[in-house]
Design a protein around this motif. Sequence first.
Motif, PDB file in Angstrom:
ATOM      1  N   TYR A 398      -7.293  14.718  -6.285  1.00 31.21           N
ATOM      2  CA  TYR A 398      -7.000  16.088  -6.708  1.00 31.21           C
ATOM      3  C   TYR A 398      -5.930  16.026  -7.797  1.00 31.21           C
ATOM      4  N   PHE A 399      -5.772  17.146  -8.513  1.00 30.46           N
ATOM      5  CA  PHE A 399      -4.757  17.240  -9.565  1.00 30.46           C
ATOM      6  C   PHE A 399      -3.811  18.388  -9.234  1.00 30.46           C
ATOM      7  N   ASP A 400      -2.522  18.169  -9.479  1.00 30.84           N
ATOM      8  CA  ASP A 400      -1.563  19.255  -9.259  1.00 30.84           C
ATOM      9  C   ASP A 400      -1.567  20.195 -10.457  1.00 30.84           C
ATOM     10  N   GLU A 401      -0.631  21.131 -10.489  1.00 32.18           N
ATOM     11  CA  GLU A 401      -0.624  22.132 -11.558  1.00 32.18           C
ATOM     12  C   GLU A 401      -0.377  21.527 -12.926  1.00 32.18           C
ATOM     13  N   ASN A 402       0.123  20.311 -12.976  1.00 34.15           N
ATOM     14  CA  ASN A 402       0.353  19.635 -14.255  1.00 34.15           C
ATOM     15  C   ASN A 402      -0.759  18.664 -14.621  1.00 34.15           C
ATOM     16  N   GLY A 403      -1.814  18.623 -13.790  1.00 35.78           N
ATOM     17  CA  GLY A 403      -2.910  17.700 -14.062  1.00 35.78           C
ATOM     18  C   GLY A 403      -2.620  16.287 -13.598  1.00 35.78           C
ATOM     19  N   ASP A 404      -1.595  16.113 -12.757  1.00 37.77           N
ATOM     20  CA  ASP A 404      -1.195  14.784 -12.286  1.00 37.77           C
ATOM     21  C   ASP A 404      -1.698  14.544 -10.870  1.00 37.77           C
ATOM     22  N   PRO A 405      -1.955  13.269 -10.516  1.00 36.60           N
ATOM     23  CA  PRO A 405      -2.327  12.937  -9.141  1.00 36.60           C
ATOM     24  C   PRO A 405      -1.077  12.735  -8.284  1.00 36.60           C
ATOM     25  N   GLU A 406      -1.274  12.418  -7.026  1.00 38.46           N
ATOM     26  CA  GLU A 406      -0.152  12.091  -6.148  1.00 38.46           C
ATOM     27  C   GLU A 406       0.515  10.806  -6.642  1.00 38.46           C
ATOM     28  N   ALA A 407       1.851  10.820  -6.695  1.00 42.42           N
ATOM     29  CA  ALA A 407       2.598   9.681  -7.235  1.00 42.42           C
ATOM     30  C   ALA A 407       2.885   8.675  -6.132  1.00 42.42           C
ATOM     31  N   THR A 408       2.031   7.668  -6.022  1.00 44.32           N
ATOM     32  CA  THR A 408       2.238   6.588  -5.057  1.00 44.32           C
ATOM     33  C   THR A 408       2.141   5.256  -5.791  1.00 44.32           C
ATOM     34  N   TYR A 409       3.007   4.333  -5.408  1.00 51.71           N
ATOM     35  CA  TYR A 409       3.027   3.014  -6.045  1.00 51.71           C
ATOM     36  C   TYR A 409       3.183   1.932  -4.984  1.00 51.71           C
ATOM     37  N   GLU A 410       2.789   0.729  -5.365  1.00 48.85           N
ATOM     38  CA  GLU A 410       3.099  -0.461  -4.598  1.00 48.85           C
ATOM     39  C   GLU A 410       4.159  -1.253  -5.361  1.00 48.85           C
ATOM     40  N   LEU A 411       5.171  -1.747  -4.648  1.00 44.25           N
ATOM     41  CA  LEU A 411       6.144  -2.650  -5.256  1.00 44.25           C
ATOM     42  C   LEU A 411       5.597  -4.063  -5.112  1.00 44.25           C
ATOM     43  N   VAL A 412       5.295  -4.691  -6.254  1.00 46.69           N
ATOM     44  CA  VAL A 412       4.703  -6.028  -6.210  1.00 46.69           C
ATOM     45  C   VAL A 412       5.730  -7.063  -6.660  1.00 46.69           C
ATOM     46  N   ASN A 413       5.550  -8.259  -6.140  1.00 47.64           N
ATOM     47  CA  ASN A 413       6.444  -9.376  -6.430  1.00 47.64           C
ATOM     48  C   ASN A 413       5.588 -10.579  -6.822  1.00 47.64           C
ATOM     49  N   TRP A 414       5.947 -11.214  -7.937  1.00 45.35           N
ATOM     50  CA  TRP A 414       5.200 -12.378  -8.390  1.00 45.35           C
ATOM     51  C   TRP A 414       5.609 -13.588  -7.565  1.00 45.35           C
ATOM     52  N   GLN A 415       4.665 -14.085  -6.781  1.00 43.80           N
ATOM     53  CA  GLN A 415       4.920 -15.235  -5.931  1.00 43.80           C
ATOM     54  C   GLN A 415       3.857 -16.310  -6.175  1.00 43.80           C
ATOM     55  N   ARG A 416       4.208 -17.525  -5.861  1.00 42.11           N
ATOM     56  CA  ARG A 416       3.285 -18.643  -6.052  1.00 42.11           C
ATOM     57  C   ARG A 416       2.641 -19.031  -4.721  1.00 42.11           C
ATOM     58  N   ASN A 417       1.353 -19.352  -4.795  1.00 39.67           N
ATOM     59  CA  ASN A 417       0.676 -19.889  -3.617  1.00 39.67           C
ATOM     60  C   ASN A 417       0.786 -21.409  -3.610  1.00 39.67           C
ATOM     61  N   GLN A 418       0.113 -22.037  -2.691  1.00 37.09           N
ATOM     62  CA  GLN A 418       0.204 -23.487  -2.578  1.00 37.09           C
ATOM     63  C   GLN A 418      -0.346 -24.201  -3.804  1.00 37.09           C
TER      64      GLN A 418
END
Length: 800
Positions: A398-418
């Motif tokens: 859905y869009f709010d009155e400004n045409g924007d969606p719900e503001a949700t983010y994920e905080l990501v961290n650059w990590q190395r695997n094996q």
Amino acid sequence: MLGYPEFPLLSKEGDVTIGGVFNIHGKTTEPPLSFTDTPQLLTCSSINLREFRFAQTMIFAIEEINNSSLLPNISIGYRIYDGCGSTLSTMHATMALMNGQERMVEKSCLGQSAVHAIIGTSDSSTTIAMSRSTGAFQIPVISHFATCACLSNKKEFPSFFRTIPSDFYQSRALAKVVKHFGWTWVGAVRSNNDYGNNGMTTFIEAAGVEGVCIEYSEAILLTSPREQIVSVVGVIRRANSRVLVAFLSQLEMEVLLEEALAQNLTGLQWVGSESWITDTHLATRYSSILDGTLGFAIRKATIPGLREFMLRVGPAQDTNNELESWQRQCSGSEKLEDINNPFTDMTELRITNNVYKAVYAVAQSIHDLLTCRYLMTKNILSSLRGVNFSMKSGERIYFDENGDPEATYELVNWQRNQAEEILFATVGYYNASLPKQKQFALTGTNITWAGDPLKMPLSVCTESCLRGFRQAMIEGLPVCCFSCIPCAAGEISNLTDVAECIQCPLEYWSNEDNSQCVPKLVEFLSFDETMGILLASFSLGGASLTMVVSLVFFRYRDTPIVKASNSELSFLLLFSLTLCFLCSLTFIGQPSEWSCMLRHTAFGITFALCMSCVLAKTIAVVFAFKGKMPGNSVPQCSIPFQRMSVLSCIILQVIICVLWLALAPPFPFKDAAYTTEKIILECNLGSATGFWAVLGYIGLLAILCFLLAFLARKLPDNFNEAKCITFSMLIFCAVWITFIPAYVSSPGKFTVAVEIFAILASSFGLLFSIFAPKCYIILLAPEKNTKKHMMGNILLKKYI
């Protein structure tokens, strides 16, 4: 190299057409301009596989919708242009989409737009230019990647929508992250365009509110000369801050990182924006610089069937594909599943999912429009404003009155695997729709840091001020640069890095390190301290000595000197002196309601009794020697008269004390204002008038005694009672006259000590002055304790 995009790169006819503008090529080469030759066309270069994936995702979504029951009997077509990362190219594509004619100079504009909605673009500046043009014609633009908060202004951009949150929220989220980890001294680099400038402005404002200072703020553009990029990297290298917030587009981030790699810029904690934080190309090429990077990303999603669709993309499958450069380089028989690049990488479908949602939002608005046939005036733009539906994944759109969606983010961290490959690990979330204290939260996943993966870097202008200290601003420097000053006495700071110390409550004081308020020491004259012990000893000693004198007088009560001293008054005076000595004990110890009332009234009444006895003795002596022959008148020193005079004097003092206690009695009082470190527990007088009335009445009796005794100072030497009384009154008056200024000026428990000292000094003065000579005669000079010796004057023969 491609020329200016006169025709759509990808297109398909349908009942309803959706336009798309993506920066499939990332760079444009502007030809030299001369005013003598026909201008050459712009050329686009540097293929961007990520953007091409966005375009193919739009096609995939349209094909999926066409094969579904969402829009029965209606097919959706598309016309996708290459914006080439250029505002000029994007505007050309916009005009082509709006008019439906590629060569608008040769043909007039049609009365109706060729497309019903436009998906794009991937940056804010080109989207702003596009939306300004389409807004007047009510053609909705839905961006999947334009995050500038300025686009939320419906007055300027009435037809703009987006499926990515506004930077209004991301900038504040970044400020909260920086503050959460205690980084109060950070650097900042931004894109010198609408996206970077607006986003960084909001971040700096939010950071200021959070108490974070910006050491430097630099700006670059994709087209900036290398000298400027070198200069920006130099600023970063020389800075003291170890945290760098990069509000850059993916292409400009790559330009900056190339120079950072050339200068071996490592050890920084990067904090990134959503435009580049999950870019696999940057993570692969610049991992040595960006290890441990943190940043907010759009939520990751999965799109069933998309990978299979992407692997089928090629010239042989799409005859309308105008990517001639690809056609020249590819045979069409290659297998994309054998290639690992940003186009085939389906592990981080974040922005790609925004394209997918944008297409479905348009399709849903068309569906809503068709199911409301009675609303003939309704169009796709107004229908888009009201869409509210769920995707197959369950996500609500859905869009709010400004045409924007719900503001949700994920905080990501650059990590190395094996395998030492970079992974984008989710370590936190941000949801702007929640209350402020709950908007940001970490998941508990371990975070990898730059430099030392196990140790969070420190980025402050000044080390933390410990508890017991406060921050003091340094003139000319930001508020994050300060010196640490100890809290003043009586003030504390129980947290680190406080701007102001806290004043302790009135009954509390700061401890040694000024980190905690502790109860003040309560001070009063107690029996446990040296001064209290000494005064109590003198008090008991005086009372004991007085009783010894009483015993001596009682033992020798039939001797002439005791009889000559008026034994009844002498015993009464000795009794009152005993009480005077003992009443000083009531001044020692912790004041209470009863002790405060008792100490002052007992003092007033006992001393009034003492002075009354002395006065009666003085009157008796004066009348005995100054009167006429006793045979001619009634004896004026008779016992009833003496008793009445003592009783009258005592009753008046009792009345004063009763009025004092009834109207405004003394009460215990904690004086925390006189001294800062202690609470003085004392007896408040209640009524100062009552106290000075009691003291004044005693003084009046003492003065009368002194005057009368002074009149009798020339009595016969053998009988020196008047001289003794005169001397005792001199001592008494001297003590109490000295007492007044000492009492007023003495602090704390010394006020009580002064009062006790005055009581004891005056009592000892009376005891020694009046009774010491008599005891000397009784015990050490008995030859003088005879009737003959005591009656040296004939006037005493009748009365003594």
